[in-house]
Design an enzyme around this catalytic site. Structure first.
Site, mmCIF file in Angstrom:
data_model
loop_
_atom_site.group_PDB
_atom_site.id
_atom_site.type_symbol
_atom_site.label_atom_id
_atom_site.label_comp_id
_atom_site.label_asym_id
_atom_site.label_seq_id
_atom_site.Cartn_x
_atom_site.Cartn_y
_atom_site.Cartn_z
ATOM 1 N N ARG A 172 0.852 -1.196 0.000
ATOM 2 C CA ARG A 172 0.000 0.000 0.000
ATOM 3 C C ARG A 172 0.882 1.239 0.000
ATOM 4 O O ARG A 172 2.015 1.219 0.494
ATOM 5 C CB ARG A 172 -0.912 0.004 1.218
ATOM 6 N N GLN A 189 9.842 -8.795 4.808
ATOM 7 C CA GLN A 189 9.162 -9.010 3.538
ATOM 8 C C GLN A 189 10.158 -8.845 2.394
ATOM 9 O O GLN A 189 11.230 -8.266 2.547
ATOM 10 C CB GLN A 189 7.995 -8.012 3.386
ATOM 11 N N ALA A 221 1.258 -11.915 -7.221
ATOM 12 C CA ALA A 221 1.986 -10.960 -6.381
ATOM 13 C C ALA A 221 1.575 -11.079 -4.916
ATOM 14 O O ALA A 221 2.344 -10.708 -4.027
ATOM 15 C CB ALA A 221 1.754 -9.534 -6.876
ATOM 16 N N GLU A 231 8.162 -13.744 -9.305
ATOM 17 C CA GLU A 231 6.730 -13.934 -9.533
ATOM 18 C C GLU A 231 6.303 -13.899 -11.000
ATOM 19 O O GLU A 231 5.376 -14.640 -11.379
ATOM 20 C CB GLU A 231 5.916 -12.883 -8.744
ATOM 21 N N GLU A 280 -7.412 -1.043 8.579
ATOM 22 C CA GLU A 280 -6.584 -2.178 8.221
ATOM 23 C C GLU A 280 -7.373 -3.426 7.819
ATOM 24 O O GLU A 280 -8.571 -3.539 8.092
ATOM 25 C CB GLU A 280 -5.679 -2.546 9.407
#
Length: 496
Positions: A172, A189, A221, A231, A280
């Site tokens: 995001r 990540q 993704a 990917e 969230e």
């Protein structure tokens, strides 16, 4: 329409939704300031057709927004149809069929992208001083959000400095001004791992972000593949057909050639800005934002009359649950079956906001292991929680495979009737934890662990392949001849 083409082209995907009457083209003027987000939230909660907003106040002429691109449907037998279409599957696909298709892609030979000199995403090109993010209909999603979010249903494109790892990952981004955004870059990540590689070379990270990508690319993704795995090759493996990519204008990254919008630039080496708060995926609205890296936008390329897809995060189900949760489910199943654990299916219940995964256990195979609840839970924990997919999911629920784990009612029934409060809860306080899990306190986050658990809903006798009581329901209480007769005559009884 060819379903593979729908998975490889966002506008074909939208056209198919329209054909299925699962799209509502809203021509009435709406505001990007909360109104279109509020409509989208109600669409999720009522399971209504996806809204395509075609008249947005103060937006660049022709610019549109698609809400709920992977929302659930209330159409009988087609609850997962939008998700299935992302993968080139039929509207009536079941969770088990969807998981099976994803797993086939993981096991299939990767198919490299088709490298193109240009593409529809290059119909408009803004460079340097022409860049102005605010000309797009960037929505304010929740009244208490800290800013407008350009990126809620797109993916980052980055590459390791040696060029060997091309990572596409969901993320995001909040708009700061005309050419800067900010958003999370979590160290564990893939975006964090690759950024660290560039930091060690003393350089900013070349970056792009894609919106209105081929739906299959968004799904892949969102899949927690292992570090170092690219990917783009798995989009081809999923569909049996290469995805067309084209090179960005200002760096050496490759992006889907028919995407709606591509932002490109770099992730700053050191500059930070306040991001959020933002409503969230776990259904809560935080009250404070956090300092996050700044993303500098040096170019924007986009199609004529571009369509920005959005996810309005919150209580489930929305895309964080339907896309991300489903892709995690498939990867967890693959990991456990590779470890020869007696697992039939895994499902991240959408209602649980991607905070638990339910695991269906083959009790006949379990009995052959001659184990018991605590040892079995420890074995599951060792396999799952050490994986990237398992890192993202804090709780695992073990049930026998007489339960349809995609049916939340059956999961709740098993949880209530088969789990002993003292003997069936196993806590793993030292295993590292995904920091966005909502119940973690500040101490947990500083330690980076403290929230992992396994809840056992396997009865003691099921570890020996037995079941002392049968399930009293339509499926299990009647001979097949009676069930067939009832089903054949259902409408004749007067039921719809």
């Amino acid at each position: 329409m060819n379903l593979v083409n729908c998975a490889l082209d966002f506008r074909s995907f939208i056209a198919e939704l329209g054909y299925r009457k699962d799209l509502l083209n809203i021509q009435r003027e709406v505001s990007a300031d909360l109104e279109l987000a509020a409509i989208t939230r109600r669409v999720y909660e009522q399971r209504l057709p996806a809204p395509l907003f075609s008249n947005i106040r103060d937006a660049m002429p022709g610019a549109r927004v698609l809400g709920a691109p992977a929302g659930m449907s209330a159409m009988p037998g087609q609850a997962y149809s939008r998700l299935a279409l992302h993968l080139g599957l039929a509207a009536n696909s079941t969770p088990k069929q969807i998981i099976a298709a994803i797993r086939r892609a993981v096991k299939a030979k990767p198919i490299a992208p088709e490298y193109c000199s240009s593409g529809l995403v290059k119909e408009n090109i803004w460079l340097d001083n022409e860049v102005d993010l605010s000309r797009f209909p960037v929505p304010l999603l929740h009244a208490k959000d800290g800013g407008r979010y350009f990126g809620t249903y797109g993916f980052h494109v980055i590459q390791s400095p040696d060029g060997k790892w091309n990572s596409w990952g969901i993320g995001r981004l909040m708009m700061l001004d005309r050419n800067r955004l900010t958003g999370p870059v979590i160290a564990t990540q893939h975006i964090g791992l690759i950024r660290e590689m560039w930091r060690q070379e003393g350089k900013s990270t070349p970056w792009a972000m894609v919106f209105g990508a081929p739906p299959a690319a968004v799904a892949i993704a969102g899949m927690p593949l292992a570090a170092g795995v690219s990917e783009p090759d798995y989009v081809g493996a999923l569909l049996g057909k290469s995805i067309a990519v084209t090179k960005t204008e200002t760096n050496d990254l490759w992006v889907p050639a028919n995407a709606e919008i591509v932002l490109e630039g770099e992730i700053s080496l050191s500059e930070q800005a306040l991001e959020g708060p933002m409503g969230e995926y776990h259904g809560y609205q935080p009250t404070e934002g956090h300092q996050q890296p700044v993303f500098h936008v040096h170019a924007i390329t986009f199609r004529n009359n571009p369509i920005l897809p959005i996810c309005v995060a919150g209580t489930p189900p929305e895309e964080n649950h339907t896309i991300w949760g489903t892709m995690i489910s498939a990867q967890l199943l693959e990991i456990m079956q590779q470890a020869e654990l007696p697992v039939d299916l895994v499902w991240c219940s959408y209602e649980a906001a991607t905070c638990w995964a339910v695991i269906a256990i083959d009790t006949a195979k379990l009995a052959a292991m001659k184990t018991h609840a605590s040892d079995f839970a420890a074995q599951i924990a060792q396999v799952v929680f050490s994986s990237h997919a398992g890192y993202l999911i804090p709780k695992l629920i073990l049930v026998s495979n007489d339960i349809d784990i995609s049916d939340i009612n059956q999961v709740v029934w098993a949880l209530a009737t088969r789990c002993h409060p003292a003997r069936d809860h196993f806590i793993f306080p030292a295993i590292k934890e995904f920091p966005m899990v909502p119940y973690l306190n500040s101490e947990d986050k500083i330690r980076g662990c403290g929230g992992k658990a396994i809840i056992n809903c396997l009865l003691p006798e099921q570890f020996y392949g037995e079941m002392h009581a049968k399930t009293a329901c339509f499926e299990h209480s009647y001979p097949q001849s009676i069930k067939n007769k009832v089903l054949i005559n259902w409408k004749n009884y007067g039921f719809r």
